[in-house]
Design an enzyme around this catalytic site. Structure first.
Site, PDB file in Angstrom:
ATOM      1  N   HIS A  14      -0.970  10.600   0.490  1.00 17.04           N
ATOM      2  CA  HIS A  14      -2.026   9.631   0.761  1.00 17.04           C
ATOM      3  C   HIS A  14      -2.604   9.882   2.151  1.00 17.04           C
ATOM      4  O   HIS A  14      -2.141  10.736   2.901  1.00 17.04           O
ATOM      5  CB  HIS A  14      -1.522   8.179   0.619  1.00 17.04           C
ATOM      6  N   CYS A  33      -1.257   9.504  10.323  1.00 17.03           N
ATOM      7  CA  CYS A  33      -1.396   9.041   8.932  1.00 17.03           C
ATOM      8  C   CYS A  33      -2.849   9.118   8.471  1.00 17.03           C
ATOM      9  O   CYS A  33      -3.127   8.971   7.277  1.00 17.03           O
ATOM     10  CB  CYS A  33      -0.879   7.607   8.789  1.00 17.03           C
ATOM     11  N   HIS A  39      -1.012  13.447   3.790  1.00 17.17           N
ATOM     12  CA  HIS A  39       0.414  13.670   4.089  1.00 17.17           C
ATOM     13  C   HIS A  39       1.209  13.020   2.956  1.00 17.17           C
ATOM     14  O   HIS A  39       0.691  12.168   2.233  1.00 17.17           O
ATOM     15  CB  HIS A  39       0.809  13.093   5.455  1.00 17.17           C
ATOM     16  N   HIS A  41       5.007  11.443   1.040  1.00 18.32           N
ATOM     17  CA  HIS A  41       6.248  10.680   1.202  1.00 18.32           C
ATOM     18  C   HIS A  41       7.116  10.797  -0.035  1.00 18.32           C
ATOM     19  O   HIS A  41       6.606  10.947  -1.148  1.00 18.32           O
ATOM     20  CB  HIS A  41       5.959   9.188   1.412  1.00 18.32           C
ATOM     21  N   ASP A  79       3.533   9.717  -9.535  1.00 22.54           N
ATOM     22  CA  ASP A  79       4.424  10.805  -9.112  1.00 22.54           C
ATOM     23  C   ASP A  79       3.663  12.127  -8.987  1.00 22.54           C
ATOM     24  O   ASP A  79       2.934  12.521  -9.915  1.00 22.54           O
ATOM     25  CB  ASP A  79       5.571  10.943 -10.118  1.00 22.54           C
ATOM     26  N   HIS A  80       3.832  12.788  -7.856  1.00 28.58           N
ATOM     27  CA  HIS A  80       3.129  14.041  -7.555  1.00 28.58           C
ATOM     28  C   HIS A  80       1.615  13.867  -7.571  1.00 28.58           C
ATOM     29  O   HIS A  80       0.877  14.796  -7.936  1.00 28.58           O
ATOM     30  CB  HIS A  80       3.568  15.175  -8.498  1.00 28.58           C
ATOM     31  N   GLU A 127       8.746   3.722   1.913  1.00 27.91           N
ATOM     32  CA  GLU A 127       7.793   4.807   2.117  1.00 27.91           C
ATOM     33  C   GLU A 127       8.480   5.964   2.840  1.00 27.91           C
ATOM     34  O   GLU A 127       8.219   7.135   2.569  1.00 27.91           O
ATOM     35  CB  GLU A 127       6.602   4.308   2.921  1.00 27.91           C
TER      36      GLU A 127
END
Ligand SMILES: Nc1nc2c(c(=O)[nH]1)N=C([C@H](O)[C@H](O)COP(=O)(O)OP(=O)(O)OP(=O)(O)O)CN2
Length: 138
Positions: A14, A33, A39, A41, A79-80, A127
């Site tokens: 995100h 960020c 980037h 998580h 996811d991904h 996170e």
């Protein structure tokens, strides 16, 4: 009343970025960020459901069913993925963990109401190992 928990894991990218602000202002407020190239998580989502155990099964909710619902309704969508670009329920929203967990709540509350008398009680979203948010739907 018993509170039962299920943990699911996912990875997502995100960017914290307010489109109404300049690049400089975004960098000032969000620091790394706001990185233009995103980037990522490793998220942990903990879902707590509350209810009375069924006298026949001893279950508040079958944890297999709960895991299937979380994966189908949330994990498969995020996811991904890139939360800003790929995830329909995050479109036009700030990709902070606060906003993210509130959107996940709406999805899971609706999905659980279709299959169980038990109620969603709490979501906890990690996170990073140091940063996490709790939401109780209010
Ligand atoms: N209120 C919020 N603050 C921040 C959020 C958020 O969603 N809500 N998100 C971020 C970043 O996306 C991310 O969490 C990076 O945090 P950071 O503290 O830099 O990372 P670490 O946990 O790894 O801690 P280090 O201090 O870097 O070791 C920031 N703020």
């Amino acid at each position: 009343m018993v509170y039962i928990n299920r943990i699911e894991h996912f990875n997502a990218a995100h960017r914290l970025y307010n489109p109404n602000w300049s690049e400089e202002r975004n960098k000032e407020v969000f620091g790394p960020c706001a990185n233009i190239n995103w980037h990522g998580h490793n998220f942990e989502l903990i879902v707590t459901v509350k209810g009375e155990p069924d006298p026949d099964t001893g279950f508040v909710i079958d944890l297999k069913l709960l895991g299937d619902i979380i994966r189908r309704e949330v994990i498969e969508k995020v996811d991904h993925k890139n939360l800003n670009l790929d995830v329909d329920f995050m479109q036009g929203k700030m990709a902070s963990c606060e906003i993210f967990i509130m959107e996940i709540w709406k999805i899971l509350e609706r999905a659980l109401a279709n299959v169980t008398e038990a109620h969603l009680h709490q979501l906890r979203l990690y996170e990073t190992p140091k940063n996490f948010v709790d939401y109780f739907g209010e």
